[in-house]
Design a protein around this motif. Structure first.
Motif, mmCIF file in Angstrom:
data_model
loop_
_atom_site.group_PDB
_atom_site.id
_atom_site.type_symbol
_atom_site.label_atom_id
_atom_site.label_comp_id
_atom_site.label_asym_id
_atom_site.label_seq_id
_atom_site.Cartn_x
_atom_site.Cartn_y
_atom_site.Cartn_z
ATOM 1 N N SER A 192 -31.959 18.335 -12.012
ATOM 2 C CA SER A 192 -30.597 17.988 -11.622
ATOM 3 C C SER A 192 -30.199 18.688 -10.328
ATOM 4 C CB SER A 192 -29.608 18.354 -12.735
ATOM 5 O OG SER A 192 -29.625 19.739 -12.959
ATOM 6 N N ARG A 193 -29.107 18.174 -9.769
ATOM 7 C CA ARG A 193 -28.574 18.709 -8.524
ATOM 8 C C ARG A 193 -27.064 18.506 -8.537
ATOM 9 N NH1 ARG A 193 -30.071 16.676 -2.422
ATOM 10 N NH2 ARG A 193 -28.327 17.725 -1.431
ATOM 11 N N PHE A 194 -26.345 19.515 -8.058
ATOM 12 C CA PHE A 194 -24.893 19.446 -7.958
ATOM 13 C C PHE A 194 -24.483 20.085 -6.644
ATOM 14 C CE2 PHE A 194 -20.914 21.826 -8.357
ATOM 15 C CZ PHE A 194 -20.047 20.793 -8.619
ATOM 16 N N ASP A 195 -23.608 19.409 -5.897
ATOM 17 C CA ASP A 195 -23.071 19.948 -4.650
ATOM 18 C C ASP A 195 -21.563 19.718 -4.643
ATOM 19 O OD1 ASP A 195 -25.475 20.770 -3.253
ATOM 20 O OD2 ASP A 195 -25.952 18.637 -3.146
ATOM 21 N N GLY A 196 -20.841 20.744 -4.228
ATOM 22 C CA GLY A 196 -19.393 20.637 -4.131
ATOM 23 C C GLY A 196 -18.888 21.326 -2.880
ATOM 24 N N LEU A 197 -17.788 20.843 -2.348
ATOM 25 C CA LEU A 197 -17.212 21.413 -1.145
ATOM 26 C C LEU A 197 -15.692 21.387 -1.271
ATOM 27 C CD1 LEU A 197 -17.498 22.405 1.830
ATOM 28 C CD2 LEU A 197 -17.326 20.018 2.508
ATOM 29 N N ALA A 198 -15.074 22.510 -0.957
ATOM 30 C CA ALA A 198 -13.611 22.590 -0.910
ATOM 31 C C ALA A 198 -13.228 23.152 0.446
ATOM 32 C CB ALA A 198 -13.089 23.477 -2.030
ATOM 33 N N ASP A 199 -12.326 22.475 1.132
ATOM 34 C CA ASP A 199 -11.914 22.967 2.441
ATOM 35 C C ASP A 199 -10.458 22.614 2.720
ATOM 36 O OD1 ASP A 199 -12.221 20.256 2.874
ATOM 37 O OD2 ASP A 199 -13.329 20.462 4.724
ATOM 38 N N VAL A 200 -9.889 23.352 3.659
ATOM 39 C CA VAL A 200 -8.494 23.175 4.073
ATOM 40 C C VAL A 200 -8.460 23.277 5.589
ATOM 41 C CG1 VAL A 200 -6.205 24.214 4.003
ATOM 42 C CG2 VAL A 200 -7.597 24.185 1.954
ATOM 43 N N ASN A 201 -7.619 22.474 6.224
ATOM 44 C CA ASN A 201 -7.434 22.568 7.666
ATOM 45 C C ASN A 201 -5.968 22.931 7.925
ATOM 46 O OD1 ASN A 201 -7.843 22.514 10.375
ATOM 47 N ND2 ASN A 201 -8.201 20.319 10.522
ATOM 48 N N ILE A 202 -5.747 24.126 8.460
ATOM 49 C CA ILE A 202 -4.402 24.633 8.710
ATOM 50 C C ILE A 202 -4.156 24.631 10.221
ATOM 51 C CG2 ILE A 202 -2.859 26.606 8.441
ATOM 52 C CD1 ILE A 202 -4.790 27.474 6.126
ATOM 53 N N TRP A 219 -28.610 28.672 -7.593
ATOM 54 C CA TRP A 219 -27.195 28.525 -7.276
ATOM 55 C C TRP A 219 -26.966 29.028 -5.864
ATOM 56 C CZ3 TRP A 219 -23.398 26.274 -10.067
ATOM 57 C CH2 TRP A 219 -23.642 26.020 -11.414
ATOM 58 N N ASN A 220 -26.194 28.304 -5.082
ATOM 59 C CA ASN A 220 -25.840 28.712 -3.722
ATOM 60 C C ASN A 220 -24.328 28.680 -3.573
ATOM 61 O OD1 ASN A 220 -28.527 28.893 -2.730
ATOM 62 N ND2 ASN A 220 -28.579 26.664 -2.624
ATOM 63 N N LEU A 221 -23.787 29.720 -2.951
ATOM 64 C CA LEU A 221 -22.366 29.795 -2.647
ATOM 65 C C LEU A 221 -22.236 30.178 -1.187
ATOM 66 C CD1 LEU A 221 -19.465 29.730 -3.813
ATOM 67 C CD2 LEU A 221 -19.701 32.174 -4.180
ATOM 68 N N LEU A 222 -21.605 29.314 -0.400
ATOM 69 C CA LEU A 222 -21.537 29.524 1.037
ATOM 70 C C LEU A 222 -20.084 29.447 1.517
ATOM 71 C CD1 LEU A 222 -23.034 29.859 3.738
ATOM 72 C CD2 LEU A 222 -23.180 27.377 3.842
ATOM 73 N N PRO A 223 -19.448 30.597 1.786
ATOM 74 C CA PRO A 223 -18.101 30.563 2.364
ATOM 75 C C PRO A 223 -18.186 30.400 3.886
ATOM 76 C CG PRO A 223 -18.716 32.807 1.854
ATOM 77 C CD PRO A 223 -19.854 31.931 1.411
ATOM 78 N N ARG A 224 -17.214 29.706 4.461
ATOM 79 C CA ARG A 224 -17.169 29.495 5.917
ATOM 80 C C ARG A 224 -15.738 29.655 6.407
ATOM 81 N NH1 ARG A 224 -20.378 23.770 6.256
ATOM 82 N NH2 ARG A 224 -22.104 24.411 4.949
ATOM 83 N N LEU A 225 -15.610 30.077 7.664
ATOM 84 C CA LEU A 225 -14.306 30.166 8.297
ATOM 85 C C LEU A 225 -14.457 29.774 9.756
ATOM 86 C CD1 LEU A 225 -11.318 30.961 8.185
ATOM 87 C CD2 LEU A 225 -12.026 33.268 8.801
ATOM 88 N N SER A 226 -13.662 28.815 10.183
ATOM 89 C CA SER A 226 -13.675 28.356 11.568
ATOM 90 C C SER A 226 -12.266 28.500 12.132
ATOM 91 C CB SER A 226 -14.124 26.892 11.624
ATOM 92 O OG SER A 226 -13.980 26.380 12.916
ATOM 93 N N ILE A 227 -12.152 29.147 13.276
ATOM 94 C CA ILE A 227 -10.862 29.318 13.946
ATOM 95 C C ILE A 227 -11.011 28.823 15.385
ATOM 96 C CG2 ILE A 227 -9.099 30.959 14.683
ATOM 97 C CD1 ILE A 227 -10.005 32.763 12.401
ATOM 98 N N HIS A 234 -9.774 26.785 9.606
ATOM 99 C CA HIS A 234 -10.459 25.890 8.683
ATOM 100 C C HIS A 234 -11.363 26.688 7.742
ATOM 101 C CE1 HIS A 234 -13.198 22.119 8.220
ATOM 102 N NE2 HIS A 234 -12.363 22.239 7.228
ATOM 103 N N PRO A 235 -10.808 27.202 6.615
ATOM 104 C CA PRO A 235 -11.653 27.868 5.630
ATOM 105 C C PRO A 235 -12.280 26.838 4.683
ATOM 106 C CG PRO A 235 -9.375 28.085 4.995
ATOM 107 C CD PRO A 235 -9.401 27.348 6.315
ATOM 108 N N SER A 236 -13.499 27.103 4.247
ATOM 109 C CA SER A 236 -14.150 26.217 3.286
ATOM 110 C C SER A 236 -15.144 27.013 2.457
ATOM 111 C CB SER A 236 -14.848 25.055 3.995
ATOM 112 O OG SER A 236 -15.919 25.527 4.777
ATOM 113 N N ILE A 237 -15.509 26.425 1.319
ATOM 114 C CA ILE A 237 -16.503 27.032 0.458
ATOM 115 C C ILE A 237 -17.368 25.909 -0.111
ATOM 116 C CG2 ILE A 237 -15.001 27.057 -1.566
ATOM 117 C CD1 ILE A 237 -16.343 29.769 -2.242
ATOM 118 N N ALA A 238 -18.672 26.098 -0.039
ATOM 119 C CA ALA A 238 -19.629 25.117 -0.562
ATOM 120 C C ALA A 238 -20.356 25.747 -1.746
ATOM 121 C CB ALA A 238 -20.622 24.708 0.513
ATOM 122 N N LEU A 239 -20.529 24.969 -2.803
ATOM 123 C CA LEU A 239 -21.217 25.420 -3.998
ATOM 124 C C LEU A 239 -22.333 24.438 -4.286
ATOM 125 C CD1 LEU A 239 -21.326 27.289 -6.521
ATOM 126 C CD2 LEU A 239 -19.784 25.657 -7.619
ATOM 127 N N GLY A 240 -23.516 24.951 -4.558
ATOM 128 C CA GLY A 240 -24.646 24.083 -4.843
ATOM 129 C C GLY A 240 -25.475 24.607 -5.991
#
Length: 90
Positions: A72-82, A28-36, A60-66
């Motif tokens: 099997s393989r699962f990848d997901g990404l949630a992000d917002v651009n403010i 399992w991988n969890l990767l938070p990111r923040l871009s300003i 631009h905060p985002s979080i990737a889950l893998g």
């Protein structure tokens, strides 16, 4: 009639127990990111006649889950651009 001998059962159990652990591994991988960033735009309304310029801050905060396993393989990404404009409001 087919009968299982103790040696056959022993060999099957031995093979299952000695499987490489990597074959059973899952990750399992969890990767938070923040871009300003600060940006200047000379035409924020995309208007050909009444151009409005402004500076804005983009957050631009985002979080990737893998998840990965052998089968099997699962990848997901949630992000917002403010965007926060310096002068223009709406």
């Amino acid at each position: 009639m087919y009968s299982r001998t103790p040696i056959t059962v022993f060999l099957v159990v031995l093979c299952l127990v000695t499987l490489p652990l990597s074959a059973l591994a899952e990750t399992w991988n969890l990767l938070p990111r923040l871009s300003i960033s600060g940006i200047y735009d000379d035409n924020i309304t995309f208007s050909p006649n009444d151009e409005v310029d402004d500076y804005f801050t983009s957050i631009h905060p985002s979080i990737a889950l893998g998840y990965r396993s052998e089968v099997s393989r699962f990848d997901g990404l949630a992000d917002v651009n403010i965007k926060n404009y310096a002068q223009e409001k709406d």
